[in-house]
Scaffold this active site. Structure first.
Site, PDB file in Angstrom:
ATOM      1  N   LYS A 134       0.836  -1.205   0.000  1.00 55.72           N
ATOM      2  CA  LYS A 134       0.000   0.000   0.000  1.00 55.72           C
ATOM      3  C   LYS A 134       0.869   1.254   0.000  1.00 55.72           C
ATOM      4  CE  LYS A 134      -4.137  -1.889   2.245  1.00 55.72           C
ATOM      5  NZ  LYS A 134      -5.132  -1.706   3.325  1.00 55.72           N
ATOM      6  N   ARG A 188       1.165   4.382  -2.737  1.00 58.53           N
ATOM      7  CA  ARG A 188       1.150   5.801  -2.351  1.00 58.53           C
ATOM      8  C   ARG A 188       2.295   6.557  -3.026  1.00 58.53           C
ATOM      9  NH1 ARG A 188      -0.096   7.050   4.028  1.00 58.53           N
ATOM     10  NH2 ARG A 188      -2.196   6.162   4.141  1.00 58.53           N
TER      11      ARG A 188
END
Length: 224
Positions: A47, A51
């Protein structure tokens, strides 16, 4: 894991050139403030990678950190191995000393807060933290609230961190992933062990005081 497939969405956004806001598959904990151990650490790292890829391309975005889903965590009081309600009514297992605070939000409310961000300039390129004060509890306080509703005292069994880490190492997927996430939330306090500053984030219930969200107190009433 399909998390890294979002690189294809990033490429499509760049090709389209007219996307006003991207909300990637985030939710859960803020991965940039994580103290998770493996195997959850690798999931959070994916994740975080997404980003950084979004930011490198200059894509307008909002990350949503909704913390714990109420239906999953409150319906069982996060009891190891229990996947369906009701919460325990005799004995409750508490990870660590039970003092770390976590946040529990009803899924409908998460959706409501999320939709409000999509065209709000105050959330552009920021993290939306869904951290309502009335939904923020230590595990000890959560158990006490449940005991008050039941009108009885539960037997509390505290799992020391060393035992939790051992269980994570000896378990297989998906049990080890859930144990590692619970360790990060309920032992390390990853959902509340940092302050939210406007330089990087905003808190949903403060930003949208008009939203009547379901409190933890209200949510637990259905299980009495």
């Amino acid at each position: 894991m399909q998390l890294l497939d979002q690189t294809k969405i990033i490429a499509a956004i760049n090709e389209a050139g007219n996307i006003k806001r991207f909300l990637p598959s985030e939710f859960g904990n803020d991965v940039d403030w994580s103290h998770a151990v493996e195997p959850a650490q690798s999931v959070f790292a994916m994740k975080a990678y997404i980003r950084r890829a979004i930011e490198a391309e200059g894509i307008p975005r909002t990350y949503v950190s909704c913390n714990c889903f109420a239906a999953f965590f409150l319906s069982t009081l996060a009891q190891p191995g229990q996947m369906a309600p009701p919460p325990p009514k005799e004995t409750v297992v508490i990870m660590g000393d039970g003092n770390a605070k976590a946040v529990f939000n009803k899924e409908d409310d998460i959706g409501t807060f999320t939709i409000k961000t999509v065209d709000d300039p105050r959330t552009l390129n920021k993290i939306l933290y869904i951290r309502p004060p009335l939904n923020t509890y230590s595990f000890n306080d959560l158990v006490s609230l449940w005991e008050n509703k039941l009108g009885k005292t539960l037997q509390r069994i505290h799992l020391p961190e060393e035992k939790i880490l051992k269980d994570i190492q000896e378990s297989t997927i998906p049990t080890n992933v859930m144990l590692a996430i619970n360790h990060a939330v309920f032992v390390k306090g990853d959902q509340t062990n940092f302050e939210i500053f406007y330089s990087f984030g905003v808190e949903a219930s403060a930003l949208y005081p008009d939203v009547k969200y379901t409190t933890v107190d209200e949510y637990l009433n259905q299980f009495i």
